[in-house]
Design a protein around this motif. Sequence first.
Motif, PDB file in Angstrom:
ATOM      1  N   UNK A 174      -4.995  15.603  -3.794  1.00  0.00           N
ATOM      2  CA  UNK A 174      -6.049  16.185  -2.952  1.00  0.00           C
ATOM      3  C   UNK A 174      -5.570  16.594  -1.564  1.00  0.00           C
ATOM      4  N   UNK A 175      -4.817  15.728  -0.892  1.00  0.00           N
ATOM      5  CA  UNK A 175      -4.315  16.023   0.458  1.00  0.00           C
ATOM      6  C   UNK A 175      -2.878  15.556   0.571  1.00  0.00           C
ATOM      7  N   UNK A 176      -2.240  15.911   1.673  1.00  0.00           N
ATOM      8  CA  UNK A 176      -0.866  15.464   1.920  1.00  0.00           C
ATOM      9  C   UNK A 176      -0.792  13.941   1.940  1.00  0.00           C
ATOM     10  N   UNK A 177      -1.782  13.299   2.543  1.00  0.00           N
ATOM     11  CA  UNK A 177      -1.763  11.838   2.648  1.00  0.00           C
ATOM     12  C   UNK A 177      -2.009  11.156   1.312  1.00  0.00           C
ATOM     13  N   UNK A 178      -2.531  11.882   0.326  1.00  0.00           N
ATOM     14  CA  UNK A 178      -2.808  11.307  -0.987  1.00  0.00           C
ATOM     15  C   UNK A 178      -1.612  11.380  -1.936  1.00  0.00           C
ATOM     16  N   UNK A 179      -0.521  11.970  -1.504  1.00  0.00           N
ATOM     17  CA  UNK A 179       0.661  12.075  -2.359  1.00  0.00           C
ATOM     18  C   UNK A 179       1.331  10.705  -2.429  1.00  0.00           C
ATOM     19  N   UNK A 180       1.273  10.070  -3.586  1.00  0.00           N
ATOM     20  CA  UNK A 180       1.936   8.783  -3.771  1.00  0.00           C
ATOM     21  C   UNK A 180       3.444   8.989  -3.645  1.00  0.00           C
ATOM     22  N   UNK A 181       4.096   8.128  -2.882  1.00  0.00           N
ATOM     23  CA  UNK A 181       5.529   8.224  -2.573  1.00  0.00           C
ATOM     24  C   UNK A 181       5.846   9.476  -1.750  1.00  0.00           C
ATOM     25  N   UNK A 182       4.842   9.990  -1.033  1.00  0.00           N
ATOM     26  CA  UNK A 182       5.034  11.240  -0.306  1.00  0.00           C
ATOM     27  C   UNK A 182       6.245  11.226   0.618  1.00  0.00           C
TER      28      UNK A 182
ATOM     29  N   UNK B 215       0.843  -1.195   0.000  1.00  0.00           N
ATOM     30  CA  UNK B 215       0.000   0.000   0.000  1.00  0.00           C
ATOM     31  C   UNK B 215       0.879   1.246   0.000  1.00  0.00           C
ATOM     32  N   UNK B 216       0.506   2.234  -0.823  1.00  0.00           N
ATOM     33  CA  UNK B 216       1.201   3.519  -0.852  1.00  0.00           C
ATOM     34  C   UNK B 216       0.351   4.608  -0.206  1.00  0.00           C
ATOM     35  N   UNK B 217      -0.932   4.656  -0.589  1.00  0.00           N
ATOM     36  CA  UNK B 217      -1.898   5.579   0.020  1.00  0.00           C
ATOM     37  C   UNK B 217      -3.195   4.800   0.206  1.00  0.00           C
ATOM     38  N   UNK B 218      -4.263   5.501   0.575  1.00  0.00           N
ATOM     39  CA  UNK B 218      -5.542   4.835   0.775  1.00  0.00           C
ATOM     40  C   UNK B 218      -6.093   4.217  -0.504  1.00  0.00           C
ATOM     41  N   UNK B 219      -5.651   4.700  -1.665  1.00  0.00           N
ATOM     42  CA  UNK B 219      -6.178   4.169  -2.933  1.00  0.00           C
ATOM     43  C   UNK B 219      -5.087   3.889  -3.952  1.00  0.00           C
ATOM     44  N   UNK B 220      -3.872   3.663  -3.510  1.00  0.00           N
ATOM     45  CA  UNK B 220      -2.775   3.350  -4.425  1.00  0.00           C
ATOM     46  C   UNK B 220      -1.885   2.274  -3.811  1.00  0.00           C
ATOM     47  N   UNK B 221      -1.335   1.436  -4.656  1.00  0.00           N
ATOM     48  CA  UNK B 221      -0.467   0.361  -4.187  1.00  0.00           C
ATOM     49  C   UNK B 221       0.610   0.086  -5.229  1.00  0.00           C
ATOM     50  N   UNK B 222       1.753  -0.367  -4.750  1.00  0.00           N
ATOM     51  CA  UNK B 222       2.831  -0.814  -5.624  1.00  0.00           C
ATOM     52  C   UNK B 222       2.757  -2.326  -5.742  1.00  0.00           C
ATOM     53  N   UNK B 223       2.762  -2.799  -6.985  1.00  0.00           N
ATOM     54  CA  UNK B 223       2.692  -4.229  -7.277  1.00  0.00           C
ATOM     55  C   UNK B 223       4.057  -4.659  -7.802  1.00  0.00           C
ATOM     56  N   UNK B 224       4.698  -5.569  -7.073  1.00  0.00           N
ATOM     57  CA  UNK B 224       6.020  -6.068  -7.447  1.00  0.00           C
ATOM     58  C   UNK B 224       5.840  -7.356  -8.251  1.00  0.00           C
ATOM     59  N   UNK B 225       6.521  -7.444  -9.391  1.00  0.00           N
ATOM     60  CA  UNK B 225       6.330  -8.543 -10.340  1.00  0.00           C
ATOM     61  C   UNK B 225       7.670  -9.178 -10.685  1.00  0.00           C
ATOM     62  N   UNK B 226       7.687 -10.489 -10.693  1.00  0.00           N
ATOM     63  CA  UNK B 226       8.830 -11.228 -11.236  1.00  0.00           C
ATOM     64  C   UNK B 226       8.515 -11.550 -12.692  1.00  0.00           C
ATOM     65  N   UNK B 227       9.165 -10.868 -13.641  1.00  0.00           N
ATOM     66  CA  UNK B 227       8.849 -11.129 -15.058  1.00  0.00           C
ATOM     67  C   UNK B 227       9.514 -12.414 -15.541  1.00  0.00           C
ATOM     68  N   UNK B 228       8.970 -12.970 -16.614  1.00  0.00           N
ATOM     69  CA  UNK B 228       9.563 -14.151 -17.220  1.00  0.00           C
ATOM     70  C   UNK B 228      10.931 -13.850 -17.799  1.00  0.00           C
ATOM     71  N   UNK B 229      11.633 -14.915 -18.201  1.00  0.00           N
ATOM     72  CA  UNK B 229      13.006 -14.754 -18.669  1.00  0.00           C
ATOM     73  C   UNK B 229      13.090 -14.017 -20.001  1.00  0.00           C
ATOM     74  N   UNK B 230      11.954 -13.830 -20.663  1.00  0.00           N
ATOM     75  CA  UNK B 230      11.966 -13.085 -21.911  1.00  0.00           C
ATOM     76  C   UNK B 230      11.953 -11.575 -21.723  1.00  0.00           C
ATOM     77  N   UNK B 231      11.854 -11.108 -20.486  1.00  0.00           N
ATOM     78  CA  UNK B 231      11.808  -9.663 -20.216  1.00  0.00           C
ATOM     79  C   UNK B 231      13.123  -9.019 -20.643  1.00  0.00           C
ATOM     80  N   UNK B 232      13.040  -7.932 -21.417  1.00  0.00           N
ATOM     81  CA  UNK B 232      14.230  -7.290 -21.977  1.00  0.00           C
ATOM     82  C   UNK B 232      14.649  -6.024 -21.249  1.00  0.00           C
ATOM     83  N   UNK B 233      13.990  -5.711 -20.129  1.00  0.00           N
ATOM     84  CA  UNK B 233      14.373  -4.542 -19.350  1.00  0.00           C
ATOM     85  C   UNK B 233      13.624  -3.287 -19.777  1.00  0.00           C
TER      86      UNK B 233
END
Length: 360
Positions: A184-192, A53-71
């Motif tokens: 909208x507010x200080x708490x709504x700043x993603x990565x605040x 969770x980042x804020x009340x309505x935002x989240x960071x999703x961490x993904x392990x990509x397949x071996x074909x991922x080129x960066x």
Amino acid sequence: MTTTVRPKASFRHRLLRLAETVTTPVLPGDYLDMVAPLRAGAALRGRIVAVRAETRDAATVVIQPGRGWRGHQPGQYVRLGVDVDGVRQWRAYSITSVPGATDRHIAITVKAIPDGKVSNHLVRHIRPGTLVQLDQAQGDFVLPDTTPERVLFLTAGSGITPVMGMLRAGLPARADVVLVHSAPTRDDVIFGAELRALAERGALRLIERHTDTDGQLGVPELDDLVPDHAERQTWACGPVGLLDAVEAHWAARGIADRLHTERFRPTVISAGDGGTVTFTRADVTIEADGATPILDAGENAGVLMPSGCRMGICFGCVVPLRQGAVRDLRNGDLTTAVPGDGVLIQTCVSAAAGTCDIEL
């Protein structure tokens, strides 16, 4: 007499041919997809590793990509395909992680929007271990090879996400950076917290606009907030209204060449039962019902359709769905696409589920 010596097939190749014989009509690759979906050579997928969770309505999703991922480059986005209520949905999200991480993980940061099926699913419901479809990183909202001496970022809401990728990749150590961000507010700043920490140690100058109390940012205010903004290379990302105002302001000052913008596109697909099907290359448009395979409908209209087993097994009929919705006749699942998603469908087991364009 000439004797031709044929090279011996490798043991691995012979074993694979034997497996294909034994397992037909389901090929060994189909089984491998089940046990090793991220392997080299497979369709590009990713496995959800964590959701933070980042804020009340935002989240960071961490993904392990397949071996074909080129960066990726900082500022680029990735298209992600996720199944929500039986419908495969594709959406584009900025990559917020540093390129070349030692764990090979990538991260996207998603803000849930009202009535947003995919964004709400990713923020509130998706769980570690879930497999998602991936495309390669794309986008030109990136820094040039030679870093400008002075940089201005103008962002609002989730528009901070591509910029965060640039900041995390070390931009503040190479340039004088000013960031003007609205939420909208200080708490709504993603990565605040992370942004404020950068500002506190002098890595960048941060100007926050909390719109619930401060009102919307007026672009002419930049004359006072960032007096040298016309001399800075500027990257702007956020709502359409902000970007329209920014583009007009820079054009009026004759400095449009110093402005780079990223617009998040809305995606609205209306699914139904049957619909208008357009074969774009053949320039043929037909009305198809919800029970007739697109393969049959196209052939009946005189379109040259690739095909094979006509049972959904051989994948000889796979073509791109440019936009629209189709329904899998085997299980009722819906697949949707908007231009650029690169979604492939099997026409022999797919029927129109609304207006759709087929690249054929």
